[in-house]
Design an enzyme around this catalytic site. Structure first.
Site, PDB file in Angstrom:
ATOM      1  N   ARG A  89      17.876  14.322  34.328  1.00 30.61           N
ATOM      2  CA  ARG A  89      16.666  14.366  35.148  1.00 30.61           C
ATOM      3  C   ARG A  89      16.697  15.520  36.148  1.00 30.61           C
ATOM      4  O   ARG A  89      15.660  16.077  36.487  1.00 30.61           O
ATOM      5  CB  ARG A  89      16.521  13.024  35.876  1.00 30.61           C
ATOM      6  CG  ARG A  89      15.301  12.901  36.762  1.00 30.61           C
ATOM      7  CD  ARG A  89      15.211  11.532  37.431  1.00 30.61           C
ATOM      8  NE  ARG A  89      14.755  10.507  36.521  1.00 30.61           N
ATOM      9  CZ  ARG A  89      15.503   9.522  36.035  1.00 30.61           C
ATOM     10  NH1 ARG A  89      16.779   9.441  36.345  1.00 30.61           N
ATOM     11  NH2 ARG A  89      15.000   8.625  35.221  1.00 30.61           N
ATOM     12  N   TYR A  90      17.873  15.866  36.655  1.00 27.27           N
ATOM     13  CA  TYR A  90      18.028  16.904  37.667  1.00 27.27           C
ATOM     14  C   TYR A  90      18.855  18.047  37.084  1.00 27.27           C
ATOM     15  O   TYR A  90      19.732  17.818  36.255  1.00 27.27           O
ATOM     16  CB  TYR A  90      18.716  16.340  38.913  1.00 27.27           C
ATOM     17  CG  TYR A  90      18.049  15.114  39.485  1.00 27.27           C
ATOM     18  CD1 TYR A  90      16.873  15.224  40.207  1.00 27.27           C
ATOM     19  CD2 TYR A  90      18.590  13.847  39.276  1.00 27.27           C
ATOM     20  CE1 TYR A  90      16.253  14.102  40.734  1.00 27.27           C
ATOM     21  CE2 TYR A  90      17.984  12.718  39.795  1.00 27.27           C
ATOM     22  CZ  TYR A  90      16.809  12.843  40.523  1.00 27.27           C
ATOM     23  OH  TYR A  90      16.190  11.732  41.036  1.00 27.27           O
ATOM     24  N   ARG A  93      23.089  17.933  37.418  1.00 24.58           N
ATOM     25  CA  ARG A  93      23.825  16.700  37.171  1.00 24.58           C
ATOM     26  C   ARG A  93      23.098  15.868  36.130  1.00 24.58           C
ATOM     27  O   ARG A  93      21.876  15.996  35.945  1.00 24.58           O
ATOM     28  CB  ARG A  93      23.991  15.904  38.461  1.00 24.58           C
ATOM     29  CG  ARG A  93      22.680  15.505  39.134  1.00 24.58           C
ATOM     30  CD  ARG A  93      22.887  15.344  40.625  1.00 24.58           C
ATOM     31  NE  ARG A  93      21.685  14.927  41.326  1.00 24.58           N
ATOM     32  CZ  ARG A  93      20.744  15.782  41.761  1.00 24.58           C
ATOM     33  NH1 ARG A  93      20.844  17.075  41.505  1.00 24.58           N
ATOM     34  NH2 ARG A  93      19.692  15.334  42.431  1.00 24.58           N
ATOM     35  N   CYS A 102      28.638  -4.887  31.146  1.00 26.32           N
ATOM     36  CA  CYS A 102      29.009  -5.024  32.556  1.00 26.32           C
ATOM     37  C   CYS A 102      29.946  -6.216  32.706  1.00 26.32           C
ATOM     38  O   CYS A 102      29.947  -7.134  31.879  1.00 26.32           O
ATOM     39  CB  CYS A 102      27.780  -5.261  33.429  1.00 26.32           C
ATOM     40  SG  CYS A 102      26.615  -3.892  33.506  1.00 26.32           S
ATOM     41  N   CYS A 106      23.603  -8.469  37.178  1.00 26.77           N
ATOM     42  CA  CYS A 106      22.807  -8.718  38.374  1.00 26.77           C
ATOM     43  C   CYS A 106      21.384  -9.096  37.966  1.00 26.77           C
ATOM     44  O   CYS A 106      20.808  -8.489  37.055  1.00 26.77           O
ATOM     45  CB  CYS A 106      22.794  -7.476  39.256  1.00 26.77           C
ATOM     46  SG  CYS A 106      24.438  -6.895  39.716  1.00 26.77           S
ATOM     47  N   CYS A 109      18.678  -6.171  38.050  1.00 21.10           N
ATOM     48  CA  CYS A 109      19.073  -4.905  37.435  1.00 21.10           C
ATOM     49  C   CYS A 109      17.878  -4.144  36.858  1.00 21.10           C
ATOM     50  O   CYS A 109      17.060  -4.710  36.126  1.00 21.10           O
ATOM     51  CB  CYS A 109      20.090  -5.164  36.325  1.00 21.10           C
ATOM     52  SG  CYS A 109      20.613  -3.678  35.443  1.00 21.10           S
ATOM     53  N   ARG A 111      18.102  -1.892  34.638  1.00 19.89           N
ATOM     54  CA  ARG A 111      18.337  -1.659  33.211  1.00 19.89           C
ATOM     55  C   ARG A 111      18.535  -2.980  32.467  1.00 19.89           C
ATOM     56  O   ARG A 111      19.162  -3.024  31.410  1.00 19.89           O
ATOM     57  CB  ARG A 111      19.564  -0.755  33.007  1.00 19.89           C
ATOM     58  CG  ARG A 111      19.356   0.681  33.470  1.00 19.89           C
ATOM     59  CD  ARG A 111      20.417   1.618  32.908  1.00 19.89           C
ATOM     60  NE  ARG A 111      20.171   2.995  33.339  1.00 19.89           N
ATOM     61  CZ  ARG A 111      20.935   3.664  34.192  1.00 19.89           C
ATOM     62  NH1 ARG A 111      22.027   3.103  34.691  1.00 19.89           N
ATOM     63  NH2 ARG A 111      20.648   4.900  34.537  1.00 19.89           N
ATOM     64  N   ASP A 272      13.636  -1.504  42.259  1.00 20.51           N
ATOM     65  CA  ASP A 272      12.798  -0.983  41.177  1.00 20.51           C
ATOM     66  C   ASP A 272      12.000  -2.111  40.530  1.00 20.51           C
ATOM     67  O   ASP A 272      12.482  -3.256  40.456  1.00 20.51           O
ATOM     68  CB  ASP A 272      13.673  -0.311  40.116  1.00 20.51           C
ATOM     69  CG  ASP A 272      14.445   0.872  40.678  1.00 20.51           C
ATOM     70  OD1 ASP A 272      13.800   1.748  41.269  1.00 20.51           O
ATOM     71  OD2 ASP A 272      15.681   0.911  40.520  1.00 20.51           O
ATOM     72  N   ASP A 309      13.102   5.477  43.760  1.00 22.87           N
ATOM     73  CA  ASP A 309      13.037   6.139  42.458  1.00 22.87           C
ATOM     74  C   ASP A 309      11.592   5.992  41.989  1.00 22.87           C
ATOM     75  O   ASP A 309      11.141   4.881  41.672  1.00 22.87           O
ATOM     76  CB  ASP A 309      14.000   5.469  41.468  1.00 22.87           C
ATOM     77  CG  ASP A 309      14.833   6.484  40.723  1.00 22.87           C
ATOM     78  OD1 ASP A 309      14.286   7.538  40.377  1.00 22.87           O
ATOM     79  OD2 ASP A 309      16.028   6.228  40.483  1.00 22.87           O
ATOM     80  N   LYS A 316      14.180  10.612  42.347  1.00 19.93           N
ATOM     81  CA  LYS A 316      14.529   9.843  43.541  1.00 19.93           C
ATOM     82  C   LYS A 316      14.179  10.664  44.776  1.00 19.93           C
ATOM     83  O   LYS A 316      14.504  11.847  44.855  1.00 19.93           O
ATOM     84  CB  LYS A 316      16.029   9.559  43.494  1.00 19.93           C
ATOM     85  CG  LYS A 316      16.519   8.496  44.429  1.00 19.93           C
ATOM     86  CD  LYS A 316      18.019   8.312  44.292  1.00 19.93           C
ATOM     87  CE  LYS A 316      18.416   7.469  43.095  1.00 19.93           C
ATOM     88  NZ  LYS A 316      18.782   8.240  41.902  1.00 19.93           N
TER      89      LYS A 316
END
Length: 347
Positions: A89-90, A93, A102, A106, A109, A111, A272, A309, A316
Site C-alpha cells: 500500500r505504501y 514498506r 493465530c 479476537c 479482528c 481480517r 475498523d 485506516d 492510514k
C-alpha cells in the site's frame, strides 16, 4: 485448564460460557474461528459479562449481526495485493502474510473473514517464492512487515528460514513483526523463537498487540524481556474498543504499563468496520476526546498516535484532535486543560 479452547462446548466446560448458550454460539463458530489460550482464559472473569478481557476473546451472538457500513475487507488489503501474500500500500514498506493462523482469535479482528482454519490458509512454497521475488524486484521496499494471522505461531525453524530469505534481499533493512503472542501465549516466545527472529542483519521491530493493562502478566513481561534482550524495538498496537479501553484512565494505565516494560506506545487504532463488530466501535469524536484526555494528564511517553485506516484501501491517517486551528488572521491553540490561546500566524 491446559488446553486451547476452540469450541463453544470447550468454553462451557471451562466455565467461560453458560451451558444454555452453546447452541447459539455454534452458529458464530461456524463462521468465525474461536481460540482462547490458557493464558487468556486465566485472565477472564466469567462472572462479569463486561469483563474487558472476556469481551475481546469470547464469541457473542452479536457477531452475526452485520450493519450496512461493515465490509469483509474493511481496509482494502485486496486492492493492494499484487501477488498472494503481499499487500503493498505504501512505497517503502509492505506486508508479507505467511500464515492466516493465530494463537487466539479476537472478536473485533479486521481480517476475521480470512483468518482461522476455514480462512485463506498459508502460503504454499511456490506462493512464498513468488512473494519474495516480488520484494526482491522492488528496490524501494525498505521495510517488510510480517503479519497474518500471527507470524509467530510458525515454528522457529520456519521463522528462521523466512527471516534469512528476507535478509538475502539487499534493499530490505527493517523487519517488523506484528504479533499477539507475548500476551496470548507468552511461553511460545521462547529463546529459540527469539533467536530465529533476531539472528540476521535486519533491524528487528516487534509490534505487540495489547488492549488492556491486565494482559501484561508476569509471563507476558518475561516474553517481552526476551525480545528486548535480543535487541528488538518494541512498539504497541492497540485497538480502541467500546467496553474494553474507551476510558481515559484505562488507556492511560495501559500506556504507562507498556512504557514501564520498554514498549513504545505507537498506534491507537480506530476500530475498523469488520462484519459483526458494531458492539466494539466508538465514534471518531469519542476517540478524539479520549486522546485529548491523555495529553497533559499522562507523560509524553504515553501518547500513542490515534489513526484511522480509511475504508476501501486508501491508507492510514492520523485521526487525533486538532490542537491548533485557524482563527481570523491568526491561530487558536488549545492547551491540555481546555484553555484557548490566540497566537499570531507567523508563517
Amino acid at each position: 485448564m491446559n488446553k486451547v479452547l476452540h469450541t463453544p462446548a470447550d468454553l462451557v466446560s471451562a466455565g467461560l460460557a453458560p451451558a444454555g448458550a452453546a447452541a447459539e454460539l455454534e452458529a458464530v463458530a461456524a463462521r468465525y474461528a474461536i481460540a482462547v489460550t490458557p493464558a487468556v482464559a486465566a485472565l477472564i472473569n466469567p462472572a462479569d459479562p463486561t469483563d474487558p478481557i472476556g469481551l475481546q476473546y469470547l464469541p457473542s451472538p452479536e457477531e452475526l449481526e452485520t450493519t450496512p457500513d461493515e465490509q469483509a475487507d474493511p481496509i482494502g488489503d485486496g486492492v493492494h495485493s499484487p501477488v498472494k501474500g503481499i499487500v503493498h500500500r505504501y512505497p517503502d514498506r509492505l506486508l508479507l502474510t505467511a500464515t492466516h493462523a493465530c494463537a487466539v482469535y479476537c472478536r473485533f479482528c479486521f481480517r476475521r473473514e480470512v483468518v482461522g482454519p476455514g480462512g485463506a490458509g498459508g502460503l504454499t512454497p511456490t506462493e512464498l517464492d513468488a512473494a519474495l521475488a516480488y520484494i526482491a524486484g522492488h528496490p524501494e521496499v525498505w521495510e517488510v512487515i510480517l503479519t497474518g494471522g500471527d507470524p509467530l505461531v510458525m515454528s522457529p525453524r520456519r521463522i528462521e528460514d523466512l527471516v534469512r530469505r528476507i535478509a538475502d534481499i539487499p534493499h530490505v533493512q527493517i523487519l517488523r513483526v506484528h504479533t499477539r503472542l507475548p500476551v496470548a501465549e507468552p511461553e511460545r516466545v521462547s529463546e529459540a523463537l527469539v533467536s530465529a527472529l533476531s539472528g540476521s542483519r535486519l533491524r528487528l521491530a516487534v509490534g505487540v498487540h495489547v488492549n488492556h493493562a491486565r494482559e501484561l502478566t508476569p509471563a507476558a513481561d518475561a516474553a517481552l524481556a526476551r525480545l528486548t534482550g535480543a535487541g528488538a524495538l518494541l512498539l504497541s498496537q492497540t485497538v480502541l474498543l467500546r467496553g474494553v479501553n474507551d476510558r481515559v484512565e484505562v488507556l492511560g494505565e495501559l500506556m504507562r504499563a507498556l512504557v514501564e516494560r520498554g514498549v513504545r506506545p505507537y498506534y491507537l487504532h480506530h476500530p475498523d468496520p469488520a462484519p459483526g463488530t458494531a458492539r466494539f466501535r466508538v465514534s471518531l469524536a469519542e476517540g478524539q476526546a479520549l486522546v485529548r484526555g491523555l495529553r497533559g494528564r499522562y507523560s509524553g511517553l504515553c501518547q500513542p498516535t490515534y489513526v484511522l485506516d480509511i475504508p476501501g484501501g486508501f491508507g492510514k491517517v492520523p485521526a487525533g484532535p486538532a490542537w491548533i486551528e485557524p482563527a481570523g488572521a491568526g491561530l487558536t491553540a488549545t492547551d491540555p486543560w481546555g484553555g484557548t490561546h490566540v497566537l499570531p500566524d507567523e508563517a
